[in-house]
Write a protein that holds these residues in place. Structure first.
Motif: not given
Length: 344
Positions: A156-160, A199-205, A217-228
């Motif tokens: 459900e997160l692939v490509g998002k 291997e993982a990079k093609p699964k990222w948006m 905005r809902g354009d991205v569903a998940a990701g690596v992020n800083w806490n702030g």
């Protein structure tokens, strides 16, 4: 008394033995993007009659490369702790002795005798935090506390997924995912790290700093992020949850330093002292939503930061975080080669 004289007088009163170079009425700051409080800058300008210009950079590598080239025109830079020793060893920073400045007494003892700048002879705290993963729970309801979110993403997160293009953070998280320690030169682990990221990079948006704002905005569903940054997105969208990878996550601190070739040294020292005042440090945190390392600033912080899970690490994950060390040059070169492969 004109405004230039006023600025110099204020400098002498506040800094004492920290330095007495003449102010020029300007200050040029080189900082991470979307990380500098306009309210803080306005207050500094009005207090000292100094015109401040802020220029953004997007990574530690970018900032270091720019300053190494010379001719940049900056007075202040804000590097992360993991690279401060590199800046110092290359002679790029001025020893301004923040430890002798009036407001240094406000620095939390935890952040005084730090390994990257023992006793704080060059730097003062700006903000500190963690790097983890952010998930939109309306898209994914599973465990967010794992780097598998971006390394082995569920369908459900692939490509998002958006991943911060920050070499140190991404390699740290991936090395920990395979049970290694950052700065390792274990070829077997690093081969796994490289292969997994490729291997993982093609699964990222995207692999993009700016796309972080897409979470709210809902354009991205998940990701690596800083806490702030994740906290700012949750304020926009209450479905955003910040996860602390159980495999291990890095702790960072960004620091204000004066460049060796700064043209406005006195104003730069004024700024270092200025941001160690609790009320001013709170302005920094209120804007970017990270902790700051200054005692007493909590009283002036936004209420929603005092209990935010993004700022206050849950007890179950306290021992999973580690201050990212500075790797030896040969290891840094090796990691850069891996990073180049990933970006192809």
């Amino acid at each position: 008394m004109n405004w230039r004289t006023t600025a110099v007088t204020a400098a002498l009163m506040m800094l004492g033995s920290a330095g007495t170079a003449l102010a020029e009425g300007e200050l040029n700051i080189y900082n991470w993007g979307n990380y500098t409080s306009p309210e803080l800058i306005k207050k500094f300008e009005e207090t000292y009659k100094v015109k401040v210009t802020v220029t953004d950079f997007d990574s530690n590598d970018t900032a270091l490369a720019k300053v190494r080239q010379g001719g940049h025109g900056f007075d202040i830079v804000v590097p992360s702790a993991s690279v401060v020793p590199i800046w110092i060893s290359e002679g790029l920073l001025l020893e301004t002795r923040p430890d002798q400045m009036e407001n240094f007494r406000n620095v939390d003892p935890r952040w005084v005798d730090v390994a990257f700048d023992p006793g704080r002879k060059y730097t003062v705290p700006w903000q500190w935090g963690t790097t983890g993963v952010s998930v939109n729970t309306s898209v994914y309801s599973g465990d967010p506390n794992t780097s598998a979110i971006f390394l082995d993403p569920p369908p459900e997160l692939v490509g998002k997924i958006n991943v911060l293009p920050e070499l140190g953070d991404i390699l740290y998280l991936t090395i920990k995912y395979f049970g290694g320690d950052y700065c390792t030169d274990d070829k077997q682990i690093l081969r796994k790290v490289r292969d997994k990221l490729v291997e993982a990079k093609p699964k990222w948006m995207s692999l993009d700093y700016a796309a972080v704002d897409g979470l709210g905005r809902g354009d991205v569903a998940a990701g690596v992020n800083w806490n702030g940054a994740s906290l700012r997105q949750r304020i926009v969208n209450d479905k955003i949850v910040y996860g602390y990878p159980k495999e291990g996550y890095p702790i960072f601190m960004d620091n204000v330093a004066v460049l060796k070739d700064a043209k406005n040294v006195e104003n730069a020292k004024l700024f270092q002292n200025f941001i160690m005042d609790p009320q001013n440090a709170a302005l920094i945190s209120a804007f970017a939503r990270y902790a700051n390392g200054i005692k007493g600033s909590e009283a002036f912080m936004p209420e929603d930061m005092k209990t935010a899970a993004e700022i206050n690490v849950p007890a179950a994950f306290l021992d999973k975080g580690e201050f990212m060390p500075t790797c030896p040059e040969d290891i840094r070169n090796l990691y850069t080669k891996i990073w180049v492969d990933i970006q192809k």
